[in-house]
Design an enzyme around this catalytic site. Structure first.
Site, PDB file in Angstrom:
ATOM      1  N   HIS A 114      -3.768   6.511  87.465  1.00 55.71           N
ATOM      2  CA  HIS A 114      -3.969   7.893  87.023  1.00 55.71           C
ATOM      3  C   HIS A 114      -4.125   7.852  85.497  1.00 55.71           C
ATOM      4  O   HIS A 114      -3.565   6.976  84.835  1.00 55.71           O
ATOM      5  CB  HIS A 114      -2.726   8.685  87.414  1.00 55.71           C
ATOM      6  N   ASP A 159       4.728   3.690  88.262  1.00 56.43           N
ATOM      7  CA  ASP A 159       4.430   5.115  88.300  1.00 56.43           C
ATOM      8  C   ASP A 159       4.700   5.572  89.733  1.00 56.43           C
ATOM      9  O   ASP A 159       3.924   5.279  90.645  1.00 56.43           O
ATOM     10  CB  ASP A 159       2.958   5.317  87.899  1.00 56.43           C
ATOM     11  N   GLN A 171       3.503   9.435  93.166  1.00 58.14           N
ATOM     12  CA  GLN A 171       3.012   9.657  94.535  1.00 58.14           C
ATOM     13  C   GLN A 171       3.851   8.943  95.582  1.00 58.14           C
ATOM     14  O   GLN A 171       3.530   9.011  96.769  1.00 58.14           O
ATOM     15  CB  GLN A 171       1.549   9.184  94.651  1.00 58.14           C
ATOM     16  N   LYS A 192       5.863  17.020  92.622  1.00 56.71           N
ATOM     17  CA  LYS A 192       5.184  16.301  93.726  1.00 56.71           C
ATOM     18  C   LYS A 192       6.144  16.108  94.893  1.00 56.71           C
ATOM     19  O   LYS A 192       5.725  15.740  95.980  1.00 56.71           O
ATOM     20  CB  LYS A 192       4.722  14.917  93.262  1.00 56.71           C
ATOM     21  N   CYS A 196      -8.090  12.737  88.117  1.00 58.42           N
ATOM     22  CA  CYS A 196      -7.511  12.091  86.923  1.00 58.42           C
ATOM     23  C   CYS A 196      -7.490  10.582  87.087  1.00 58.42           C
ATOM     24  O   CYS A 196      -6.545   9.908  86.658  1.00 58.42           O
ATOM     25  CB  CYS A 196      -6.105  12.605  86.628  1.00 58.42           C
TER      26      CYS A 196
HETATM   27  N1  PMP Z   1       0.540   9.372  88.214  1.00 59.10           N
HETATM   28  C1  PMP Z   1       0.084   9.670  89.429  1.00 59.10           C
HETATM   29  C2  PMP Z   1      -0.194   8.574  90.408  1.00 59.10           C
HETATM   30  C3  PMP Z   1      -0.153  11.015  89.758  1.00 59.10           C
HETATM   31  O1  PMP Z   1      -0.629  11.324  90.953  1.00 59.10           O
HETATM   32  C4  PMP Z   1       0.111  12.020  88.798  1.00 59.10           C
HETATM   33  C5  PMP Z   1      -0.151  13.486  89.097  1.00 59.10           C
HETATM   34  N2  PMP Z   1      -1.366  13.736  89.718  1.00 59.10           N
HETATM   35  C6  PMP Z   1       0.621  11.641  87.578  1.00 59.10           C
HETATM   36  C7  PMP Z   1       0.821  10.317  87.316  1.00 59.10           C
HETATM   37  C8  PMP Z   1       0.952  12.649  86.531  1.00 59.10           C
HETATM   38  O2  PMP Z   1       2.085  13.329  86.922  1.00 59.10           O
HETATM   39  P1  PMP Z   1       2.554  14.666  86.181  1.00 59.10           P
HETATM   40  O3  PMP Z   1       1.339  15.525  86.086  1.00 59.10           O
HETATM   41  O4  PMP Z   1       3.572  15.221  87.109  1.00 59.10           O
HETATM   42  O5  PMP Z   1       3.106  14.259  84.872  1.00 59.10           O
END
Ligand code: PMP
Length: 412
Positions: free
Chosen positions: A129, A206, A209, A232, A370
Site C-alpha cells: 500500500h 503492515d 488487512q 479496518k 493506493c
Molecule cells: N496498508 C494496507 C495494506 C491498507 O490496506 C491500508 C488501508 N487501505 C493502509 C496500509 C493504510 O491504513 P490507514 O488508512 O488505516 O492508515
C-alpha cells in the site's frame, strides 16, 4: 464477553449487530463489499464511543478529578485489550496512533532516521500500500539510502528467492504487508522474518488487512513491529496502533514532541516519558481507543477462527462465481489469500462498473487501491475490488454477479 471457540458463526445474528447493513441504497438492500477500505461498525462500538462522550469525556493522564480518572482507566484498559489481542508481552509495546499510516511513519522517522545512513537499503515489496512505500521513500531520499523492492509473481506471490538475494549487510529494515489490500495475498511473513533476523535486520509488518481476518500473535510471528488500523477491524476511524518490541522502542528517539510524551520540560532540556507514552504526544483519540477496545472484544466474541473459516468459504464461492463469468478476469490468485477479489470486466472501466453496481446497492471499490505499483505490474490503471467480512453472505455475492451481468448488458 466470551470468546467463540466454535468453528462456525451465525451470520444472520451477526448482521443484526451492524445497523448500517439494514440500509437501503436506491431502494435496494445494501451489499457492502468494500471492507478492505473500511469495515462497518457493530452497535456495541457505536454505543461505546457515544457513551464515552455522554458520560466520561475528559482528558487522560492529567486530571485529578473523577472524570479524568475514569477516562484514563478506560483508555488504558483498551490498550490492555489490544495487547492481549496481539499477544504483545506488555502494554509498553502498544503505542496508540491514528492507524497504520501513522504507525509506519513513526517507525520510518524514528528508527529510520536514527539507523539508516547513506548507502543503506530499505526493503519493501511490490504489493505494498502507498503507506508502506512513501514513508520509506521520504526516508531514503533524506538519508541517501536505496529503497529496494521484492518482486512478485503473476499470481501475486512474493518471489522469495529474489528476497533472499536482496538481503545484505546494507539492509537496515524490511517492511512488508502481512496481507495485501489490492490482491488479498497472505504473505509468508514467518519465512520473511526468519531470513531477515538471520542477518540481524528488523521487520515491520503492515497488519492493516490481517487483523480483521485472522488471529495475529506478534510473539509467535517474532516480528519487530506490527501496525493495525482500528477502522479496518470494526472499530472507529482515526485510531490504530503500533506494536514494537520493547527493546527497540526503548532505543528509538521520540518522533512527535508535545504534551504527555515528557516527564519534565525546561529550556535547558526535556526528559522524555516512559514507553509507550514517549511516542504519544498530545491529546489522543480517547473515544477511538475505547471503541477499538470494544471492537477487539467483539472480534473475540465472534471468534476469529470461525470468521476466517466463513470468509474462506465466501472467497471460494465468489472466486468460482466470477471465474465462471464471461469477460471477468481476477487479479491475484495466490494459494493463500484473505477474502479479497480484485477483478476487471472486459470493456467496462472499473469506475463505470463501480457506479453501475452502486445503483444496484452493491458497494465495491474501483481504483488503484493506493497500490499503484500493483496496477502497473498488471498493466492496468485500476481494478474493481470486492472485499469481504464475516457478515457477508453468499447471496450478496450472487447480487454482485447479477449486478456485473447488468453492467455487461448495458455495455454490450
Ligand atoms: N496498508 C494496507 C495494506 C491498507 O490496506 C491500508 C488501508 N487501505 C493502509 C496500509 C493504510 O491504513 P490507514 O488508512 O488505516 O492508515
Amino acid at each position: 464477553m466470551s470468546t467463540n471457540t466454535d468453528r462456525t458463526i451465525d451470520v444472520e445474528a451477526i448482521r443484526r449487530d451492524f445497523p448500517v447493513l439494514e440500509r437501503k441504497i436506491y431502494d435496494r438492500p445494501l451489499v457492502y463489499l468494500d471492507n478492505a477500505a473500511t469495515s462497518q461498525k457493530p452497535q456495541c462500538v457505536i454505543d461505546a464511543v457515544s457513551r464515552y462522550y455522554a458520560e466520561t469525556n475528559s482528558n487522560v493522564h492529567r486530571g485529578v478529578h473523577r472524570l479524568s480518572m475514569d477516562a484514563t482507566s478506560a483508555y488504558e484498559a483498551a490498550r490492555e485489550k489490544l495487547q492481549r489481542f496481539l499477544n504483545a508481552r506488555s502494554t509498553k509495546e502498544i503505542v496508540w496512533t491514528r492507524g497504520t499510516t501513522e504507525s509506519i511513519n513513526l517507525v520510518a522517522q524514528s528508527l529510520g532516521r536514527s539507523k539508516v545512513q547513506a548507502g543503506d537499503e530499505v526493503l519493501i515489496s511490490q504489493m505494498e500500500h502507498h503507506s508502506n512505500i512513501v514513508p520509506w521513500q521520504l526516508l531514503c531520499e533524506e538519508r541517501g539510502a536505496t529503497l529496494k523492492v521484492i518482486p512478485m509473481s503473476e499470481q501475486g506471490d512474493l518471489v522469495l528467492d529474489a528476497y533472499e538475494e536482496m538481503l545484505s549487510d546494507r539492509t537496515k529494515i524490511v517492511a512488508v504487508a502481512h496481507v495485501s489490500n489490492a490482491l488479498g495475498t497472505l504473505n509468508p511473513v514467518e519465512h520473511i522474518i526468519e531470513r531477515a533476523h538471520a542477518r540481524g535486520v528488523p521487520v515491520l509488518l503492515d497488519g492493516a488487512q490481517a487483523t480483521p481476518h485472522m488471529k495475529v500473535d506478534v510473539q509467535a510471528l517474532n516480528c519487530d513491529f506490527y501496525t493495525v488500523s482500528g477502522h479496518k477491524m470494526f472499530g472507529p476511524t482515526g485510531i490504530g496502533a503500533l506494536y514494537g518490541k520493547e527493546a527497540l522502542l526503548d532505543a528509538m528517539p521520540p518522533w512527535h514532541g508535545g504534551g504527555d510524551m515528557i516527564k519534565s520540560v525546561s529550556f535547558d532540556g526535556t526528559v522524555f516519558n516512559d514507553l509507550p507514552y514517549k511516542f504519544e504526544a498530545g491529546t489522543p483519540n480517547i473515544a477511538g481507543a475505547i471503541g477499538m477496545g470494544v471492537a477487539v472484544d467483539y472480534l473475540e466474541q465472534v471468534g476469529l477462527d470461525a470468521a476466517a473459516a466463513w470468509e474462506a468459504e465466501l472467497l471460494e464461492y465468489g472466486t468460482a462465481l466470477l471465474n465462471g463469468m464471461d469477460g471477468v478476469r481476477i487479479f491475484g490468485t495466490a494459494a493463500h489469500k484473505a477474502a479479497v477479489i480484485s477483478f476487471e470486466v472486459r470493456g467496462i472501466h472499473p469506475h463505470d462498473l463501480g457506479t453501475i453496481l452502486d445503483r444496484e446497492g452493491v458497494a465495491i471499490r474501483a481504483g488503484h487501491h493506493c497500490a499503484q505499483p500493483v496496477m502497473e505490474f498488471y498493466g492496468v490503471a485500476a481494478t474493481a475490488r470486492a472485499s469481504m467480512a464475516f457478515y457477508n453472505t453468499k447471496s450478496e455475492l450472487d447480487a454482485l454477479a447479477a449486478a456485473i451481468e447488468k453492467a455487461q448488458d448495458l455495455f454490450a
